[in-house]
Design a protein around this motif. Structure first.
Motif, short mmCIF file in Angstrom:
data_model
loop_
_atom_site.label_atom_id
_atom_site.label_comp_id
_atom_site.label_asym_id
_atom_site.label_seq_id
_atom_site.Cartn_x
_atom_site.Cartn_y
_atom_site.Cartn_z
N GLU A 671 0.87 -1.19 0.00
CA GLU A 671 0.00 0.00 0.00
C GLU A 671 0.90 1.24 0.00
O GLU A 671 1.81 1.35 0.83
CB GLU A 671 -0.91 -0.02 1.23
N ASP A 672 0.64 2.15 -0.95
CA ASP A 672 1.49 3.34 -1.05
C ASP A 672 1.08 4.42 -0.06
O ASP A 672 1.87 5.32 0.24
CB ASP A 672 1.47 3.89 -2.48
N GLU A 673 -0.16 4.38 0.46
CA GLU A 673 -0.59 5.34 1.47
C GLU A 673 -0.11 4.85 2.84
O GLU A 673 -0.54 3.80 3.35
CB GLU A 673 -2.11 5.49 1.46
N ASP A 674 0.75 5.64 3.47
CA ASP A 674 1.37 5.21 4.74
C ASP A 674 0.33 4.95 5.83
O ASP A 674 0.41 3.96 6.57
CB ASP A 674 2.38 6.26 5.22
N ALA A 675 -0.66 5.84 5.93
CA ALA A 675 -1.64 5.72 7.01
C ALA A 675 -2.46 4.44 6.85
O ALA A 675 -2.71 3.72 7.83
CB ALA A 675 -2.56 6.94 7.02
N VAL A 676 -2.88 4.15 5.62
CA VAL A 676 -3.67 2.93 5.37
C VAL A 676 -2.82 1.70 5.67
O VAL A 676 -3.28 0.72 6.28
CB VAL A 676 -4.19 2.91 3.92
N ARG A 677 -1.55 1.73 5.23
CA ARG A 677 -0.67 0.57 5.43
C ARG A 677 -0.41 0.34 6.93
O ARG A 677 -0.41 -0.80 7.41
CB ARG A 677 0.65 0.79 4.69
N MET A 678 -0.19 1.43 7.67
CA MET A 678 0.07 1.30 9.11
C MET A 678 -1.13 0.69 9.83
O MET A 678 -0.99 -0.22 10.66
CB MET A 678 0.41 2.67 9.71
N PHE A 679 -2.34 1.17 9.52
CA PHE A 679 -3.55 0.65 10.17
C PHE A 679 -3.74 -0.83 9.85
O PHE A 679 -3.97 -1.66 10.74
CB PHE A 679 -4.77 1.46 9.73
N ALA A 680 -3.65 -1.17 8.53
CA ALA A 680 -3.90 -2.56 8.13
C ALA A 680 -2.86 -3.50 8.72
O ALA A 680 -3.20 -4.61 9.17
CB ALA A 680 -3.89 -2.66 6.60
N ALA A 681 -1.59 -3.07 8.75
CA ALA A 681 -0.54 -3.93 9.31
C ALA A 681 -0.78 -4.17 10.81
O ALA A 681 -0.67 -5.30 11.30
CB ALA A 681 0.82 -3.28 9.08
N ARG A 682 -1.09 -3.12 11.56
CA ARG A 682 -1.34 -3.27 13.00
C ARG A 682 -2.55 -4.16 13.26
O ARG A 682 -2.54 -5.02 14.16
CB ARG A 682 -1.54 -1.91 13.65
N ALA A 683 -3.61 -3.94 12.46
CA ALA A 683 -4.83 -4.74 12.65
C ALA A 683 -4.56 -6.22 12.42
O ALA A 683 -5.02 -7.07 13.19
CB ALA A 683 -5.92 -4.23 11.71
N LEU A 684 -3.80 -6.54 11.38
CA LEU A 684 -3.53 -7.94 11.07
C LEU A 684 -2.55 -8.56 12.06
O LEU A 684 -2.69 -9.73 12.45
CB LEU A 684 -3.00 -8.07 9.64
N LYS A 685 -1.55 -7.78 12.49
CA LYS A 685 -0.60 -8.30 13.49
C LYS A 685 -1.29 -8.57 14.82
O LYS A 685 -0.97 -9.55 15.52
CB LYS A 685 0.55 -7.31 13.68
#
Length: 783
Positions: A671-685
């Motif tokens: 994901e090129d949008e940092d905010a979206v990538r940070m949220f999705a990564a934290r949610a999945l982890k």
């Protein structure tokens, strides 16, 4: 001859050697001197006799060779001989005079070698060679090559000048051809004198002998000579001129070009007999009247004073005036002031033999037809301008098409803008909603912070609803089309519509029998009906009637209205009609534009009708509107008929309510949008997954290759700088062919599906999504 001389010398030498050898032998054998003397005398006598014979033959051969050489030099043709190595071994003087110099100057050695090669193959070869003389004149030579059978490899050549013969033959052949041609051919100078005339033209122009030598003297009308020769300074040699003339009351049609000769021009003219006559040139001729009256374009004839001479029926119909009210009157009195100056200038140019190159917009007093384009040309008789002829074409259809094109371009541009804005907002909203979910996990419902965070999330969801409307208008939202029966869909929706309309407005629903099936996203179809019903409610204010009618409709030809056109086909018609205040004509063309609204500030977003328009268009349908101010508005929606195949089944998505959303899979998140990538990564982890992040497609491919990890799932955005999502997946599939993929995007699924060749193991999660949507989607796919 040379061969004979050579043989004689060889014989003499052999004889001398034999006699000398014999004499020497006898000398050694004989001891007596007397015998030696006798033998010497005999041998000497033989030698003298032999030498005398040789000298006699040499003189004869020399005489013969001199005679042959003098004969060869006296020939008009050049002669020469080459050996097997193409070296010159013999030549005569004409060869040097005519051919050798030209051979070098014109660089045609390749042609000489070609003739030599052909002669060696077939014993004889011939070629006509064009050369350029020392003075630049054109010369033609016939080169003949013959192989000498008794001298292997030797080729004898003869060269002759045939320039004069070819020119005379060409001229004679051309003259014979033109004389036998079934058309007239002639050439004259500017005084009319014949420089050439073939037999046919001579017979056609036959007059007393004193006049035969000049065309202008045999013309019936002296002024026709002007057509043959315009002013010399205006002649264009590259142009073909055409005109008519008559001789002895017979009309001819001539096509001619001019050739510059010194200070004068001469014509190259081809002439045909014509059925035209003086009466047919006159405007009163019956043929002209027939063509004039039946022409599909409006035609107006005026004289040099702009008085109307004639009009045809089409023009009378265009301006809604009878011909008797026009003929004889001045054109100026009928023109509107706005176009009068332009028309008068164009007419003056026509009187000066300058026709208009572009159409002129023209309008007349007292007529509603302002969409007329005029083409003005000079009206001539006998090469004299007697007025102007004006052709009129109606441009109503053209202007209507131009307006439709501009409108469609504007709607497309606004749609692209809305789609781009919606995509960017979806990224922002995904991050806002996602981080709200992460914060809610840290607070209990009893805390004040929990309530504050819920307010943020609810407003973000409301913003997401507006974004969905923008995507609907731009036809880029995600649809899940199903085959539905429109009667059942409207029946289920009727109760909700009655609550929305209120008790003061009556809802009447009329279903047609045996309605065809349609394939639409049921939720979006309901949104279309609800938006139109809400608009109708606001237009009717206190009371009224809303009618919803359905029917099957077969369109046999193209139907056009409201800047849109519907092709022939079978459609299901949904008609929604109200008895409200109506829509005025000055704004009806803008009602589908986003954010356009006639309601009071704060009463609406201006996206209701634009959402309807986008959903209908994305479904493949058409929407048209009719309205009368004070009486009401009628929206007609045409959705294409769906013919259901026997094996086709309606797909019903089953709601999944999983209590355990945890997992242990390896996931690549791109994901090129940092905010979206940070949220999705934290949610999945947080759910137990092992997540590797990448900010673009190229980085993701490199990580997949370098780490040598078999990913269970790839979650990726669609639109990214450089390598986009579909390109990245196609690259990774080369070494991970079975990996499962989830695309996350604010655009419709159809926008990228075609790039993947309909591959399996491809799933879609539309933005914006929350933590539960993401975890549920991942769990569902991995299970």
């Amino acid at each position: 001859m040379l061969k004979e001389f050579r043989n004689l010398v060889v014989w003499a030498m052999v004889t001398t050697v034999l006699v000398a050898g014999g004499s020497l032998s006898l000398l050694l054998w004989a001891e007596a001197s007397l015998v030696f003397g006798v033998l010497f005398v005999v041998v000497a006598g033989c030698l003298i006799a032999l030498l005398s014979r040789i000298l006699l033959h040499y003189a004869t051969l020399t005489e013969r060779y001199s005679l042959m050489l003098d004969s060869a030099n006296g020939l008009p043709q050049g002669m020469f001989v080459v050996n097997g190595q193409n070296k010159l071994v013999f030549k005569n003087k004409p060869y040097e005079i005519f051919f050798h110099e030209n051979l070098v100057r014109n660089n045609i050695m390749h042609k000489f070698l070609d003739v030599t090669r052909r002669a060696r193959i077939g014993s004889t070869a011939q070629e006509i060679i064009d050369l350029k003389g020392a003075k630049g004149d054109k010369l033609s030579y016939r080169l003949t090559a013959t192989a000498l059978n008794n001298h292997r490899g030797y080729i004898a050549f003869s060269v002759g000048d045939v320039s004069g013969m070819l020119d005379r033959a060409t001229r004679d052949d051309m003259r014979g051809f033109l004389d036998k041609a079934p058309i007239g051919v002639f050439s004259i100078n500017s005084g009319g004198d014949f420089l050439y005339i073939n037999h046919v033209a001579a017979e056609w122009f036959s007059r007393p002998s004193a006049k035969k030598s000049n065309l202008f003297r045999v013309l019936d009308v002296a002024d026709d000579r002007r057509a043959f020769f315009p002013p010399l300074e205006s002649i264009n040699p590259q142009k073909t001129y055409e005109h008519y003339f008559s001789v002895n009351k017979q009309f001819y049609r001539v096509f001619q070009r001019f050739i510059k000769m010194g200070d004068d021009y001469v014509t190259c003219s081809i002439v045909f007999k014509s059925k035209r006559n003086r009466q047919s040139i006159n405007l009163e001729g019956q043929n002209f009247k027939s063509v004039f009256d039946d022409a599909p374009a409006g035609i107006l004839l005026v004289d040099e004073k702009r008085n109307i001479l004639a009009v045809n029926q089409r023009f009378s119909h265009m301006i809604q005036k009878h011909s008797s009210d026009l003929i004889g009157r001045n054109l100026d009195g009928f023109l509107n002031f706005s176009c009068k100056k332009t028309v008068l200038e164009a007419l003056q140019k026509a009187f000066d033999k300058e026709p208009t190159q572009k159409p002129i917009e023209i309008s007349f007093k007292g007529t509603k037809n302002d969409d007329l384009a005029a083409y003005i040309s000079p009206l001539q008789e006998d090469d004299r301008v007697i007025g102007a002829i004006v052709h009129f074409l109606s441009t109503s259809e053209q202007k209507k098409m131009e307006i439709q094109f501009v409108h469609s371009q504007r709607m497309q541009a606004v749609g692209q803008l809305a789609g781009g804005v919606a995509h960017d907002f979806n990224n922002l909203l995904t991050a806002m909603i996602g981080f709200c979910d992460l914060l809610l996990q840290r607070h209990s419902p009893a805390e004040q912070s929990f309530s504050d965070i819920m307010q943020i999330k609810q407003n973000a969801n409301r913003a997401a609803g507006l974004v969905r409307q923008l995507l609907a208008f731009s036809r880029q939202q995600s649809l899940q089309p199903k085959v539905i029966n429109i009667t059942d869909a409207l029946s289920e929706l009727s109760a909700l519509l009655r609550r929305l309309l209120g008790p003061a407005i009556e809802l009447k629903v009329k279903h047609a029998r045996d309605l065809w099936f349609i394939k639409v996203d049921k939720g979006q179809f309901e949104q279309v009906v609800i938006n139109l019903a809400v608009n109708a409610r606001d237009a009717m204010e206190n009371s009224g009637i809303l009618k919803v009618t359905t029917a099957n409709h077969t369109n046999k030809k193209i139907f056009a209205q409201n800047h849109d056109s519907m092709p022939p086909g079978e459609y299901v018609l949904i008609e929604i009609e109200d008895t409200g205040c109506g829509i005025s004509m000055d704004i009806i063309d803008r009602i589908f534009e986003p954010f356009f609204s006639t309601k009071a500030v704060g009463s609406g977003t201006g996206l209701g009708l634009s959402t309807v328009y986008g959903i209908v268009k994305q479904t493949g349908g058409f929407i048209f509107v009719d309205s009368i101010v004070g009486k009401g508005t009628n929206f007609r929606i045409f959705l294409p008929r769906h013919v259901q195949k026997e094996q086709e089944e309606t797909i019903v998505q089953e709601d999944r309510h999983l209590s355990d959303l945890t997992g242990t899979a390896h996931i690549l998140l791109v994901e090129d949008e940092d905010a979206v990538r940070m949220f999705a990564a934290r949610a999945l982890k947080d759910k137990g997954y092992e997540v590797i992040e990448a900010s673009n497609g190229l980085e993701a491919v490199q990580l997949a290759k370098k780490d040598n990890i078999e990913f269970d799932l790839i979650i990726t955005d669609v639109v990214m700088p450089g390598m986009d999502g579909p390109q990245m997946i196609n690259e990774i599939r080369q070494f991970m062919p079975t990996v499962k993929v989830v695309f996350i995007s604010g655009y419709a699924e159809d926008s990228f599906r075609k790039k993947l060749n309909n591959e399996e193991n491809i799933h879609f999660l539309p933005k914006p999504f929350n933590l539960k949507d993401l975890a549920l989607k991942v769990k569902d796919i991995l299970n």
